[in-house]
Design an enzyme around this catalytic site. Structure first.
Site, PDB file in Angstrom:
ATOM      1  N   CYS A 279      57.276  82.663  48.327  1.00 43.25           N
ATOM      2  CA  CYS A 279      57.508  82.200  47.155  1.00 43.25           C
ATOM      3  C   CYS A 279      57.447  82.555  45.795  1.00 43.25           C
ATOM      4  CB  CYS A 279      56.052  81.403  47.299  1.00 43.25           C
ATOM      5  SG  CYS A 279      54.415  82.764  47.645  1.00 43.25           S
TER       6      CYS A 279
ATOM      7  N   ASP B  61      57.250  74.693  42.466  1.00 40.20           N
ATOM      8  CA  ASP B  61      56.974  75.196  43.419  1.00 40.20           C
ATOM      9  C   ASP B  61      58.148  74.905  44.651  1.00 40.20           C
ATOM     10  OD1 ASP B  61      55.171  76.009  45.489  1.00 40.20           O
ATOM     11  OD2 ASP B  61      53.295  74.713  44.990  1.00 40.20           O
TER      12      ASP B  61
ATOM     13  N   HIS C 179      49.134  81.957  46.617  1.00 33.82           N
ATOM     14  CA  HIS C 179      51.214  81.190  46.682  1.00 33.82           C
ATOM     15  C   HIS C 179      51.595  81.696  45.158  1.00 33.82           C
ATOM     16  CE1 HIS C 179      54.471  78.755  47.290  1.00 33.82           C
ATOM     17  NE2 HIS C 179      53.438  77.501  46.810  1.00 33.82           N
TER      18      HIS C 179
END
Length: 409
Positions: free
Chosen positions: A325, A272, A140
C-alpha cells in the site's frame, strides 16, 4: 583538538544480534541542510523496502518530498502544490489528553485545528492547487489530495485537445453525462451515471480487496479509535457523505480529447490501492479542517461542505498483495507529478495511469534512490570540507544489512 563527527558517521544505537554488533546509522537527511524540515533515514529504515514489509513514515516522507522537488516538470507546479508529512493527519485526528487546557469550550473542529495550526504558519493553503495528505490507518497507507481549495465553484474552460467525434460515435455516447460545465455535470454522480454491469470476476476481486483490508486491520493494525478523535465526523451523520463519488468513473484520462471542456473544481480525491470501506470520515475531517483554516487565515467564514468540495474515490491501480500500500501511495504521488491530470471531471477512471508491471521493481528503485542520495550528500559535504574524510565505522553496515531482522512499520 576535538574531531568533528558528521551526522552520517554518528551511530544512533547498537544492537547485538547474537553474532555481531550491528550499528544503526543515519544515512541521509532529506531535504539536506540548510533546508528546513529534513527527515532522517537510517540503514534500519531500508529494511521496510524488503518484499512483504510495510513502508514506514521516514521512507514515505522522504520519497514523497523527492518526487515533489525532482519530478515536477514545471516549476510553477511546485509553487502551486503543498505536501504534508504523514504525521499531519495523525496529529489532526489524535485523541486529546483529558487534562488539555482551555479546550473543553471549543468545538471539536477547532480543537483539531489547534493541534496542527503551526504546520501552515508560512503557507497559504488556499493559494495552492493541490495539497497532498498521506494517511496511515490500521497499518494501511492511502492518499488524500485536496484539489483547488481556493476555488468556490467549478471552473470550466475549453479543451485545447478536443477532437470532434464522428456522427456514429456521437450517437453511441449520446447518453453520457453533459460536459458543458452546467450544474448537471457537477451534481452527484449517482443522479446521472448508471453503474456498469460488473462481471463475477470483478465482484470476486472487490471482495478479495475488502477481505484483505480486514485482514490487515485484524492482524497488523491497532484500534485507531483509541488514539483518534472522530466525534465531529460521526455525530453529524456520516451518511452525508454517502454521495462520495465512487470508483465507477466516467472520465478516462486517455479519452480527454473527446471532451469539449476541461474542469477544475474543489474536490478531495481519495486514492486507495486496497479498496475497502469508504473514506467519508476522512473527507469530512479534511473539510472541517479547511473551514477552520480559512477562518483563521482569512478572518471570515466559508463553507467547504459536500456541495462545495466533493469527495471522490477514483479508480486507481490496485495492489495484488497485502503489503504494497505504501509503495502505491508513492507511485500515485509520482504519477500525479509526472502525468498531471488535465481535467477534474468527476468521477475519474485512472486504472491506466501507470503500468502495473512498474510496481514489481518499485521497492528496488526506492532503495537505489536512497543510496544515491546518501552518496551525493556525503560527497557534497566532503567537497565543502564539512566532514571528516576518515573511514566511518558505520560504512560497512549496509553490506551486512541482512543481519538485522526485518521490521514492519
Amino acid at each position: 583538538m576535538h574531531r568533528r563527527i558528521d551526522y552520517f558517521q554518528q551511530p544512533q544505537y547498537t544492537v547485538y544480534t547474537g553474532v555481531v554488533f550491528v550499528c544503526f546509522c543515519r544515512l541521509l537527511v532529506y531535504p539536506p541542510p540548510p533546508a528546513k524540515g529534513g527527515i532522517s533515514v537510517t540503514n534500519e529504515d531500508l529494511h521496510c523496502l524488503n518484499d512483504g514489509e510495510f513502508l514506514n513514515d521516514s521512507i514515505l516522507i522522504v520519497v514523497t518530498k523527492y518526487c515533489f522537488y525532482k519530478k515536477i516538470k514545471i516549476k510553477e507546479d511546485a509553487i502551486r502544490s503543498h505536501v504534508f508529512s504523514s504525521f499531519f493527519y495523525k496529529r489532526l485526528n489524535q485523541r486529546e489528553r483529558r487534562n488539555a487546557v482551555d479546550a473543553s469550550n471549543l468545538p471539536i473542529q477547532k480543537r483539531k485545528h489547534n493541534r496542527v495550526k503551526t504546520w501552515t504558519r508560512h503557507v497559504d493553503l488556499f493559494q495552492k492547487d493541490f495539497i497532498f495528505v498521506p494517511i496511515n490507518e490500521s497499518a494501511h497507507w492511502y492518499l488524500a489530495i485536496i484539489c483547488f481549495p481556493g476555488l468556490e465553484k467549478a471552473h470550466v474552460e475549453l479543451n485545447p485537445l478536443y477532437q470532434p467525434q464522428t456522427q456514429a460515435h456521437s450517437t453511441a455516447v449520446s447518453s453520457s453525462p453533459p460536459t458543458d460545465g452546467g450544474s448537471d455535470e457537477l451534481d452527484d454522480v449517482r443522479q446521472h451515471t448508471s453503474v456498469p454491469h460488473r462481471s463475477l470476476a470483478d465482484v470476486n476481486r472487490q471482495q478479495q480487496y475488502t477481505d484483505g483490508l480486514h485482514r490487515i486491520i485484524e492482524c497488523y493494525g491497532t484500534d485507531d479509535s483509541h488514539n483518534s478523535d472522530d466525534q465531529s465526523s460521526c455525530q453529524d451523520g456520516c451518511s452525508e457523505d454517502d454521495s462520495l463519488v465512487d470508483e465507477c468513473g466516467s472520465f478516462d484520462k486517455a479519452e480527454l480529447g473527446s471532451k469539449p471542456t476541461i474542469c477544475k473544481q474543489p474536490c478531495i480525491l481519495i486514492m486507495d490501492s486496497l479498496r475497502g470501506p469508504t473514506r467519508s470520515t476522512v473527507v469530512k475531517t479534511l473539510r472541517e479542517y479547511l473551514e477552520v483554516e480559512w477562518e483563521v487565515k482569512k478572518g471570515s467564514k466559508r463553507s467547504f461542505g459536500k456541495d462545495v468540495m466533493k469527495g471522490s474515490s477514483p479508480r486507481v491501480p490496485q495492489q495484488d498483495n497485502f503489503s504494497d500500500c505504501g509503495v502505491y501511495v508513492l507511485q500515485y504521488v509520482e504519477s500525479f507529478f509526472e502525468s498531471p491530470l488535465p481535467s477534474f471531471h468527476l468521477p475519474m477512471n485512472l486504472l491506466d495511469w501507470f503500468p502495473q508491471q512498474r510496481m514489481k521493481t518499485k521497492r528496488d528503485e526506492i532503495k537505489e534512490l536512497i543510496l544515491k542520495l546518501q552518496t551525493q550528500q556525503q560527497l557534497n559535504l566532503e567537497r565543502s570540507g564539512q566532514t571528516d574524510s576518515c573511514h566511518s565505522p558505520c560504512e560497512d553496515t549496509l553490506e551486512s544489512a541482512d543481519l538485522i531482522p526485518p521490521i514492519s512499520s
